[in-house]
Scaffold this motif. Structure first.
Motif, PDB file in Angstrom:
ATOM      1  N   PRO A  81       0.816  -1.230   0.000  1.00 11.96           N
ATOM      2  CA  PRO A  81       0.000   0.000   0.000  1.00 11.96           C
ATOM      3  C   PRO A  81       0.842   1.270   0.000  1.00 11.96           C
ATOM      4  N   ILE A  82       2.008   1.234   0.663  1.00  7.53           N
ATOM      5  CA  ILE A  82       2.896   2.412   0.622  1.00  7.53           C
ATOM      6  C   ILE A  82       3.306   2.695  -0.812  1.00  7.53           C
ATOM      7  N   ASN A  83       3.695   1.648  -1.525  1.00 10.42           N
ATOM      8  CA  ASN A  83       4.119   1.799  -2.912  1.00 10.42           C
ATOM      9  C   ASN A  83       2.962   2.235  -3.811  1.00 10.42           C
ATOM     10  N   ASP A  84       1.773   1.663  -3.581  1.00 13.97           N
ATOM     11  CA  ASP A  84       0.600   2.054  -4.380  1.00 13.97           C
ATOM     12  C   ASP A  84       0.226   3.518  -4.152  1.00 13.97           C
ATOM     13  N   LEU A  85       0.374   3.983  -2.918  1.00 10.99           N
ATOM     14  CA  LEU A  85       0.092   5.397  -2.623  1.00 10.99           C
ATOM     15  C   LEU A  85       1.101   6.313  -3.311  1.00 10.99           C
ATOM     16  N   ILE A  86       2.360   5.868  -3.389  1.00  9.74           N
ATOM     17  CA  ILE A  86       3.390   6.659  -4.091  1.00  9.74           C
ATOM     18  C   ILE A  86       3.022   6.800  -5.570  1.00  9.74           C
ATOM     19  N   GLY A  87       2.676   5.679  -6.204  1.00 12.40           N
ATOM     20  CA  GLY A  87       2.354   5.710  -7.628  1.00 12.40           C
ATOM     21  C   GLY A  87       1.112   6.515  -7.952  1.00 12.40           C
ATOM     22  N   SER A  88       0.033   6.282  -7.201  1.00 15.51           N
ATOM     23  CA  SER A  88      -1.222   6.986  -7.494  1.00 15.51           C
ATOM     24  C   SER A  88      -1.115   8.483  -7.191  1.00 15.51           C
ATOM     25  N   THR A  89      -0.380   8.845  -6.134  1.00 11.93           N
ATOM     26  CA  THR A  89      -0.214  10.265  -5.795  1.00 11.93           C
ATOM     27  C   THR A  89       0.691  10.969  -6.796  1.00 11.93           C
ATOM     28  N   GLN A 114       7.518  13.701 -11.010  1.00 13.15           N
ATOM     29  CA  GLN A 114       6.419  12.781 -11.287  1.00 13.15           C
ATOM     30  C   GLN A 114       6.930  11.511 -11.951  1.00 13.15           C
ATOM     31  N   ALA A 115       7.768  11.663 -12.964  1.00 16.11           N
ATOM     32  CA  ALA A 115       8.294  10.503 -13.680  1.00 16.11           C
ATOM     33  C   ALA A 115       9.124   9.614 -12.757  1.00 16.11           C
ATOM     34  N   PHE A 116       9.930  10.234 -11.901  1.00 14.61           N
ATOM     35  CA  PHE A 116      10.781   9.466 -10.978  1.00 14.61           C
ATOM     36  C   PHE A 116       9.932   8.577 -10.069  1.00 14.61           C
ATOM     37  N   PHE A 117       8.892   9.135  -9.474  1.00 13.94           N
ATOM     38  CA  PHE A 117       8.090   8.360  -8.530  1.00 13.94           C
ATOM     39  C   PHE A 117       7.172   7.359  -9.239  1.00 13.94           C
ATOM     40  N   GLY A 124       9.108  -0.837  -7.533  1.00 14.55           N
ATOM     41  CA  GLY A 124       8.733  -1.268  -6.187  1.00 14.55           C
ATOM     42  C   GLY A 124       7.718  -2.389  -6.208  1.00 14.55           C
ATOM     43  N   SER A 125       6.743  -2.313  -7.112  1.00 14.03           N
ATOM     44  CA  SER A 125       5.721  -3.356  -7.200  1.00 14.03           C
ATOM     45  C   SER A 125       6.346  -4.716  -7.479  1.00 14.03           C
ATOM     46  N   ILE A 126       7.278  -4.755  -8.437  1.00 12.66           N
ATOM     47  CA  ILE A 126       7.930  -6.022  -8.796  1.00 12.66           C
ATOM     48  C   ILE A 126       8.753  -6.552  -7.632  1.00 12.66           C
ATOM     49  N   PHE A 127       9.576  -5.689  -7.025  1.00  6.53           N
ATOM     50  CA  PHE A 127      10.478  -6.134  -5.952  1.00  6.53           C
ATOM     51  C   PHE A 127       9.708  -6.583  -4.710  1.00  6.53           C
ATOM     52  N   ILE A 128       8.652  -5.850  -4.363  1.00  8.47           N
ATOM     53  CA  ILE A 128       7.875  -6.195  -3.166  1.00  8.47           C
ATOM     54  C   ILE A 128       7.163  -7.535  -3.352  1.00  8.47           C
ATOM     55  N   LEU A 129       6.544  -7.736  -4.511  1.00  8.70           N
ATOM     56  CA  LEU A 129       5.845  -8.994  -4.764  1.00  8.70           C
ATOM     57  C   LEU A 129       6.816 -10.171  -4.830  1.00  8.70           C
ATOM     58  N   THR A 130       8.037  -9.931  -5.312  1.00  7.56           N
ATOM     59  CA  THR A 130       9.061 -10.987  -5.315  1.00  7.56           C
ATOM     60  C   THR A 130       9.466 -11.351  -3.892  1.00  7.56           C
ATOM     61  N   ALA A 131       9.644 -10.333  -3.036  1.00  8.38           N
ATOM     62  CA  ALA A 131       9.987 -10.586  -1.633  1.00  8.38           C
ATOM     63  C   ALA A 131       8.862 -11.340  -0.931  1.00  8.38           C
ATOM     64  N   MET A 132       7.625 -11.017  -1.253  1.00  6.49           N
ATOM     65  CA  MET A 132       6.487 -11.713  -0.651  1.00  6.49           C
ATOM     66  C   MET A 132       6.418 -13.169  -1.106  1.00  6.49           C
ATOM     67  N   VAL A 162      14.833  -4.070  -0.751  1.00  8.93           N
ATOM     68  CA  VAL A 162      13.832  -3.788  -1.779  1.00  8.93           C
ATOM     69  C   VAL A 162      13.833  -2.308  -2.143  1.00  8.93           C
ATOM     70  N   TRP A 163      13.757  -1.440  -1.126  1.00  7.19           N
ATOM     71  CA  TRP A 163      13.689   0.003  -1.405  1.00  7.19           C
ATOM     72  C   TRP A 163      15.029   0.548  -1.889  1.00  7.19           C
ATOM     73  N   LEU A 164      16.128  -0.009  -1.390  1.00  6.31           N
ATOM     74  CA  LEU A 164      17.451   0.423  -1.856  1.00  6.31           C
ATOM     75  C   LEU A 164      17.618   0.103  -3.338  1.00  6.31           C
ATOM     76  N   CYS A 165      17.211  -1.098  -3.732  1.00 10.99           N
ATOM     77  CA  CYS A 165      17.290  -1.485  -5.148  1.00 10.99           C
ATOM     78  C   CYS A 165      16.418  -0.578  -6.009  1.00 10.99           C
ATOM     79  N   CYS A 166      15.214  -0.266  -5.517  1.00 11.46           N
ATOM     80  CA  CYS A 166      14.302   0.630  -6.262  1.00 11.46           C
ATOM     81  C   CYS A 166      14.950   1.977  -6.538  1.00 11.46           C
ATOM     82  N   PHE A 167      15.413   2.618  -5.469  1.00 11.24           N
ATOM     83  CA  PHE A 167      15.966   3.968  -5.623  1.00 11.24           C
ATOM     84  C   PHE A 167      17.293   3.951  -6.379  1.00 11.24           C
TER      85      PHE A 167
END
Length: 326
Positions: A81-89, A114-117, A124-132, A162-167
């Motif tokens: 949900p944190i990642n989804d809020l980042i994308g939608s916002t 906007q493009a960065f986030f 983030g979606s890919i990495f988080i779902l892989t970790a799960m 996960v977040w380190l790889c994303c950024f």
């Protein structure tokens, strides 16, 4: 003093004549909606954004404020949900602003942000779902060692990784973009993303294209490889299990995760492929791109909230107390 001013003016005129289209404000392509469709589109975007905020915040606070859910599975789920809020916002406020004010102009810095986030959301979606998926593999295939493997410290390391790889990977992507000179200000898309911004540059983009394609390829191979291997072993472990209840719960949990992952993968791949099809209409490309930012953040919290019994029970109890007190 006057001579310096004249030289400065001459330099500005030279730069302006070289790059007449450069501006600190970019013009977006827009959705090109007919006048009668603007109000329905505004209502849809506003209501959808409010729904995303509500559902994801409910899921987020449910996990945060209930100690019974402070387990590895839910701590990893918390990042979704944190990642989804980042994308939608990153997307919806700009789209709503465009529809309300009929303005397609956006400052260059805001466009980069906007493009960065938006790209952080995708990675983030890919990495988080892989970790799960890894967590579910340990829980189902190594149940006796689950507590010793998935310790709080280990889960925190996974989340940080996960977040380190994303950024890191997205940071490099935008570093390669920002090093290039820009000589255009008309965006070919309705919102800002790396491929659209890359079309505004006036230099060789070979390195950017190679890195972008390599990033997508490596991310997909690693994510799909991990998820495929873990799910094969999960299915084998489930069919070997003699306990029907354990088998049913494991398959239900995995099915939920798999639905979310496949939805994201299909929409993400359609978006990437749409940039490689020159004959595809601009409207279709915009719809595919926006759908990737709309459907997963809307569906994810609903799927996890309704399909995960522990979360569903806590949410229902909370609302029953608020709506039907006593």
């Amino acid at each position: 003093m006057e001579e310096g001013t004249l030289n400065s003016s001459k330099q500005e005129l030279t730069l302006e004549s070289l790059f007449p289209n450069v501006s600190s404000v970019l013009t977006l392509q827009g959705f090109n909606l007919p006048p009668q469709s603007v109000v329905p589109a505004f209502l849809f975007a506003s209501l959808n954004y409010m729904l995303i905020l509500f559902c994801n915040l409910v899921l987020l606070f449910t996990i945060l404020f209930n100690k019974s859910l402070h387990q590895p599975m839910y701590l990893l789920l918390l990042n979704l949900p944190i990642n989804d809020l980042i994308g939608s916002t990153a997307l919806f406020p700009q789209v709503i602003h465009e529809l309300v004010l009929d303005s397609r102009r956006i400052p260059y810095d805001a466009c980069i942000t906007q493009a960065f986030f938006i790209h952080i959301y995708g990675a983030g979606s890919i990495f988080i779902l892989t970790a799960m998926a890894y967590d579910r593999y340990v829980a189902i295939c190594r149940p006796l060692r689950y507590q010793s493997i998935m310790t709080h410290a280990h889960v925190m390391r996974i989340i940080m990784l996960v977040w380190l790889c994303c950024f890191l990977v997205i940071g490099v992507l935008f570093f390669l973009l920002l090093r290039l000179p820009r000589c255009g200000s008309r965006m070919p898309h309705a919102y800002c993303d790396n491929p659209s911004l890359l079309q505004l540059t006036c230099a060789d983009t070979t390195i950017n294209n190679i890195y972008g394609l390599a990033l997508v390829a490596v991310t997909q191979v690693v994510a799909l490889g991990i998820i495929f291997c873990t799910y094969i072993q999960i299915l084998v472990a489930c069919f070997r299990s003699k306990k029907a209840e354990t088998k049913t719960k494991a398959l239900q949990t995995c099915a939920t995760h798999l639905i979310v992952f496949l939805l994201l993968e299909c929409l993400g791949l359609f978006t990437i492929i749409s940039y490689r099809i020159p004959n595809l209409s601009a409207q279709t490309r915009r719809f595919i791109g926006v759908s990737t930012m709309i459907f997963p953040p809307t569906v994810n919290p609903i799927i996890y909230g309704l399909k995960t019994n522990e979360i569903k029970d806590i949410i229902f109890k909370f609302f029953r107390k608020k709506i039907l007190p006593g």
